[in-house]
Motif scaffolding. Sequence first.
Motif, PDB file in Angstrom:
ATOM      1  N   ARG A  37       0.807  -1.217   0.000  1.00  0.00           N
ATOM      2  CA  ARG A  37       0.000   0.000   0.000  1.00  0.00           C
ATOM      3  C   ARG A  37       0.840   1.265   0.000  1.00  0.00           C
ATOM      4  O   ARG A  37       0.546   2.226  -0.716  1.00  0.00           O
ATOM      5  CB  ARG A  37      -0.944   0.012   1.209  1.00  0.00           C
ATOM      6  CG  ARG A  37      -1.961  -1.100   1.219  1.00  0.00           C
ATOM      7  CD  ARG A  37      -3.098  -0.783   2.188  1.00  0.00           C
ATOM      8  NE  ARG A  37      -2.636  -0.352   3.496  1.00  0.00           N
ATOM      9  CZ  ARG A  37      -2.414  -1.181   4.520  1.00  0.00           C
ATOM     10  NH1 ARG A  37      -2.572  -2.486   4.369  1.00  0.00           N
ATOM     11  NH2 ARG A  37      -2.028  -0.717   5.691  1.00  0.00           N
ATOM     12  N   GLU A  38       1.882   1.302   0.870  1.00  0.00           N
ATOM     13  CA  GLU A  38       2.598   2.543   1.121  1.00  0.00           C
ATOM     14  C   GLU A  38       3.855   2.717   0.265  1.00  0.00           C
ATOM     15  O   GLU A  38       4.428   3.807   0.233  1.00  0.00           O
ATOM     16  CB  GLU A  38       2.987   2.618   2.603  1.00  0.00           C
ATOM     17  CG  GLU A  38       1.825   2.510   3.563  1.00  0.00           C
ATOM     18  CD  GLU A  38       0.817   3.630   3.377  1.00  0.00           C
ATOM     19  OE1 GLU A  38       1.228   4.741   3.009  1.00  0.00           O
ATOM     20  OE2 GLU A  38      -0.396   3.376   3.575  1.00  0.00           O
ATOM     21  N   VAL A  39       4.287   1.663  -0.396  1.00  0.00           N
ATOM     22  CA  VAL A  39       5.484   1.755  -1.236  1.00  0.00           C
ATOM     23  C   VAL A  39       5.118   1.552  -2.705  1.00  0.00           C
ATOM     24  O   VAL A  39       5.268   2.456  -3.530  1.00  0.00           O
ATOM     25  CB  VAL A  39       6.561   0.739  -0.801  1.00  0.00           C
ATOM     26  CG1 VAL A  39       7.788   0.819  -1.726  1.00  0.00           C
ATOM     27  CG2 VAL A  39       6.981   0.998   0.647  1.00  0.00           C
ATOM     28  N   PHE A  40       4.592   0.387  -3.052  1.00  0.00           N
ATOM     29  CA  PHE A  40       4.407   0.069  -4.465  1.00  0.00           C
ATOM     30  C   PHE A  40       3.191   0.741  -5.083  1.00  0.00           C
ATOM     31  O   PHE A  40       3.162   0.967  -6.300  1.00  0.00           O
ATOM     32  CB  PHE A  40       4.359  -1.443  -4.663  1.00  0.00           C
ATOM     33  CG  PHE A  40       5.729  -2.053  -4.643  1.00  0.00           C
ATOM     34  CD1 PHE A  40       6.452  -2.203  -5.808  1.00  0.00           C
ATOM     35  CD2 PHE A  40       6.319  -2.425  -3.448  1.00  0.00           C
ATOM     36  CE1 PHE A  40       7.728  -2.723  -5.791  1.00  0.00           C
ATOM     37  CE2 PHE A  40       7.603  -2.955  -3.418  1.00  0.00           C
ATOM     38  CZ  PHE A  40       8.309  -3.095  -4.596  1.00  0.00           C
ATOM     39  N   GLN A  41       2.195   1.078  -4.304  1.00  0.00           N
ATOM     40  CA  GLN A  41       1.021   1.750  -4.873  1.00  0.00           C
ATOM     41  C   GLN A  41       1.139   3.272  -4.844  1.00  0.00           C
ATOM     42  O   GLN A  41       0.337   3.954  -5.475  1.00  0.00           O
ATOM     43  CB  GLN A  41      -0.235   1.299  -4.133  1.00  0.00           C
ATOM     44  CG  GLN A  41      -0.564  -0.164  -4.358  1.00  0.00           C
ATOM     45  CD  GLN A  41      -1.724  -0.661  -3.520  1.00  0.00           C
ATOM     46  OE1 GLN A  41      -2.458   0.132  -2.923  1.00  0.00           O
ATOM     47  NE2 GLN A  41      -1.911  -1.969  -3.456  1.00  0.00           N
ATOM     48  N   THR A  42       2.135   3.802  -4.149  1.00  0.00           N
ATOM     49  CA  THR A  42       2.257   5.256  -4.031  1.00  0.00           C
ATOM     50  C   THR A  42       3.555   5.795  -4.634  1.00  0.00           C
ATOM     51  O   THR A  42       3.843   6.979  -4.505  1.00  0.00           O
ATOM     52  CB  THR A  42       2.191   5.690  -2.557  1.00  0.00           C
ATOM     53  OG1 THR A  42       3.276   5.089  -1.845  1.00  0.00           O
ATOM     54  CG2 THR A  42       0.872   5.296  -1.925  1.00  0.00           C
ATOM     55  N   HIS A  43       4.342   4.935  -5.274  1.00  0.00           N
ATOM     56  CA  HIS A  43       5.589   5.358  -5.897  1.00  0.00           C
ATOM     57  C   HIS A  43       5.547   5.036  -7.391  1.00  0.00           C
ATOM     58  O   HIS A  43       4.828   4.136  -7.829  1.00  0.00           O
ATOM     59  CB  HIS A  43       6.793   4.658  -5.246  1.00  0.00           C
ATOM     60  CG  HIS A  43       7.101   5.165  -3.867  1.00  0.00           C
ATOM     61  ND1 HIS A  43       6.278   4.924  -2.792  1.00  0.00           N
ATOM     62  CD2 HIS A  43       8.143   5.899  -3.395  1.00  0.00           C
ATOM     63  CE1 HIS A  43       6.794   5.494  -1.710  1.00  0.00           C
ATOM     64  NE2 HIS A  43       7.924   6.085  -2.045  1.00  0.00           N
ATOM     65  N   TRP A  44       6.331   5.764  -8.148  1.00  0.00           N
ATOM     66  CA  TRP A  44       6.326   5.613  -9.603  1.00  0.00           C
ATOM     67  C   TRP A  44       6.816   4.240 -10.025  1.00  0.00           C
ATOM     68  O   TRP A  44       7.819   3.741  -9.523  1.00  0.00           O
ATOM     69  CB  TRP A  44       7.194   6.691 -10.252  1.00  0.00           C
ATOM     70  CG  TRP A  44       6.673   8.079 -10.093  1.00  0.00           C
ATOM     71  CD1 TRP A  44       7.215   9.086  -9.349  1.00  0.00           C
ATOM     72  CD2 TRP A  44       5.498   8.624 -10.707  1.00  0.00           C
ATOM     73  NE1 TRP A  44       6.457  10.224  -9.451  1.00  0.00           N
ATOM     74  CE2 TRP A  44       5.395   9.967 -10.271  1.00  0.00           C
ATOM     75  CE3 TRP A  44       4.529   8.119 -11.573  1.00  0.00           C
ATOM     76  CZ2 TRP A  44       4.356  10.810 -10.692  1.00  0.00           C
ATOM     77  CZ3 TRP A  44       3.498   8.945 -11.978  1.00  0.00           C
ATOM     78  CH2 TRP A  44       3.414  10.270 -11.542  1.00  0.00           C
ATOM     79  N   GLN A  45       6.091   3.643 -10.972  1.00  0.00           N
ATOM     80  CA  GLN A  45       6.452   2.357 -11.558  1.00  0.00           C
ATOM     81  C   GLN A  45       6.658   2.533 -13.060  1.00  0.00           C
ATOM     82  O   GLN A  45       5.898   3.266 -13.712  1.00  0.00           O
ATOM     83  CB  GLN A  45       5.343   1.319 -11.331  1.00  0.00           C
ATOM     84  CG  GLN A  45       4.926   1.143  -9.887  1.00  0.00           C
ATOM     85  CD  GLN A  45       5.987   0.467  -9.052  1.00  0.00           C
ATOM     86  OE1 GLN A  45       6.795  -0.299  -9.565  1.00  0.00           O
ATOM     87  NE2 GLN A  45       6.006   0.761  -7.755  1.00  0.00           N
ATOM     88  N   GLY A 276      18.654   3.599 -11.322  1.00  0.00           N
ATOM     89  CA  GLY A 276      17.686   3.009 -10.408  1.00  0.00           C
ATOM     90  C   GLY A 276      16.668   4.009  -9.909  1.00  0.00           C
ATOM     91  O   GLY A 276      16.991   5.178  -9.665  1.00  0.00           O
ATOM     92  N   VAL A 277      15.418   3.556  -9.761  1.00  0.00           N
ATOM     93  CA  VAL A 277      14.310   4.380  -9.269  1.00  0.00           C
ATOM     94  C   VAL A 277      13.610   3.616  -8.151  1.00  0.00           C
ATOM     95  O   VAL A 277      13.078   2.528  -8.383  1.00  0.00           O
ATOM     96  CB  VAL A 277      13.294   4.694 -10.389  1.00  0.00           C
ATOM     97  CG1 VAL A 277      12.242   5.678  -9.887  1.00  0.00           C
ATOM     98  CG2 VAL A 277      13.983   5.219 -11.642  1.00  0.00           C
ATOM     99  N   PHE A 278      13.634   4.165  -6.941  1.00  0.00           N
ATOM    100  CA  PHE A 278      12.955   3.531  -5.809  1.00  0.00           C
ATOM    101  C   PHE A 278      11.462   3.368  -6.108  1.00  0.00           C
ATOM    102  O   PHE A 278      10.858   4.290  -6.670  1.00  0.00           O
ATOM    103  CB  PHE A 278      13.140   4.408  -4.558  1.00  0.00           C
ATOM    104  CG  PHE A 278      12.560   3.826  -3.303  1.00  0.00           C
ATOM    105  CD1 PHE A 278      13.283   2.937  -2.539  1.00  0.00           C
ATOM    106  CD2 PHE A 278      11.285   4.168  -2.893  1.00  0.00           C
ATOM    107  CE1 PHE A 278      12.747   2.402  -1.372  1.00  0.00           C
ATOM    108  CE2 PHE A 278      10.739   3.632  -1.737  1.00  0.00           C
ATOM    109  CZ  PHE A 278      11.479   2.744  -0.982  1.00  0.00           C
ATOM    110  N   PRO A 279      10.860   2.203  -5.802  1.00  0.00           N
ATOM    111  CA  PRO A 279      11.423   1.148  -4.970  1.00  0.00           C
ATOM    112  C   PRO A 279      12.200   0.059  -5.713  1.00  0.00           C
ATOM    113  O   PRO A 279      13.063  -0.577  -5.120  1.00  0.00           O
ATOM    114  CB  PRO A 279      10.186   0.551  -4.308  1.00  0.00           C
ATOM    115  CG  PRO A 279       9.091   0.749  -5.311  1.00  0.00           C
ATOM    116  CD  PRO A 279       9.380   2.067  -5.967  1.00  0.00           C
TER     117      PRO A 279
END
Length: 404
Positions: A37-45, A276-279
């Motif tokens: 929820r807090e990392v993969f859904q709220t950060h750029w992919q 590299g781009v977090f995450p």
Amino acid sequence: MNKSLKTKPRPVPGDWDRRGLPGWTYHSRALFDLEKREVFQTHWQIAGHVNDIPSPGDYLTMDVTDERALVIRGKDGVVRGFHNLCRHRGARVAAEEHGHCKGALVCPFHGWVYNLDGTLRGAARPESFGDLDRKEFGLRPLDLEVWRGFIFIRFRSGPQPSVATLMAPFDADFAAWRSEELLPAGDTWTGELPVNWKSIRDVDNEGYHVAMAHPALQDLYGRTYSDKTYTNGISASFATFGDNPGRLWSVRNYVKFSPVQDWLPENRRRTWAYFGVFPSGVITFTPESANFYHELPVAPGRTLMRSRTYRRAEESRQARVARYLAARIDRETSKEDQMLSIWSNESMKSSAFEDFHLSDLEFGVKVHHDQLRRVLPVTRLPDAPPEDRIEATNENLRSLDAEI
């Protein structure tokens, strides 16, 4: 530009905490749910490249944790992103990973029809829905940005700035590689590994292991490899090849066949680069090709790996051979890294595991861990809270951070 972002790499401090994330963070189900929820859904992919969908009606789909994304080019040529859910009953409006629809998206469940801009054209048997306002039932949009040809999506707003701001330190590099001009090479790969996603990142975020674990990379460029870290979870690695002919067959022939790209700046004509781009996203360049790959969590101990390769528009036979050889080197490297990831992930459950003790050459691992600690402060704790208290503990620590 966000003044907190620095365009120059961070130096490795003279004295820094060499510990990594505690072992419990690699196996906790409750933490995994928070990461989704807090990392993969709220950060750029990274979803792909604009030239993956060159014509109106071309689309890409991608699943990230519990979310489903649809990226489609409209009749007006604009690339848009939507949740891949019909507004009627939630079916996928696009079932394939990559496809084309002529004039509209038709839900395969009940036949609701959506225009290429996401608006609802009409519902099947509309009289059965009473007063249905079509304007209220278009596809739900996603955050989407196109930067230097690459498509980035985000399901919910989060702590990262715009992609253009985030990636500003690399703008000149992507411009030099003419990333907007890349074309899909038809090489898409997916695979699953029985590890936590962070174990894959831990291996990929440092070059200290190249000399020992990757004979082909060491033969190709190991003498020149260097990692650079920046703020906000972005990083870069550069290596130059060609200072020796190579001992291994694939390396020797790659060095032989890789054509000199006169249009590249002189200092990039023999360079392999990784951004590299977090995450978990990485975009790579070689003189003749480009690639992106990332890891998408499936379960605490299962991770989907996904990559796609691109080529130059004017590709000679020699460049095509070089691209094949580069991919061959990459495949062998990936196999080696996968085993290292499995061993590392296993160790987190051992009674003998105490902590990481990182080298200056592994500072990228530390930076990635620190970025996760900022987003999820519960990962700073050396001992795991009870599973049913992890989310509440994280919220309490987040509140304390906000007060400081």
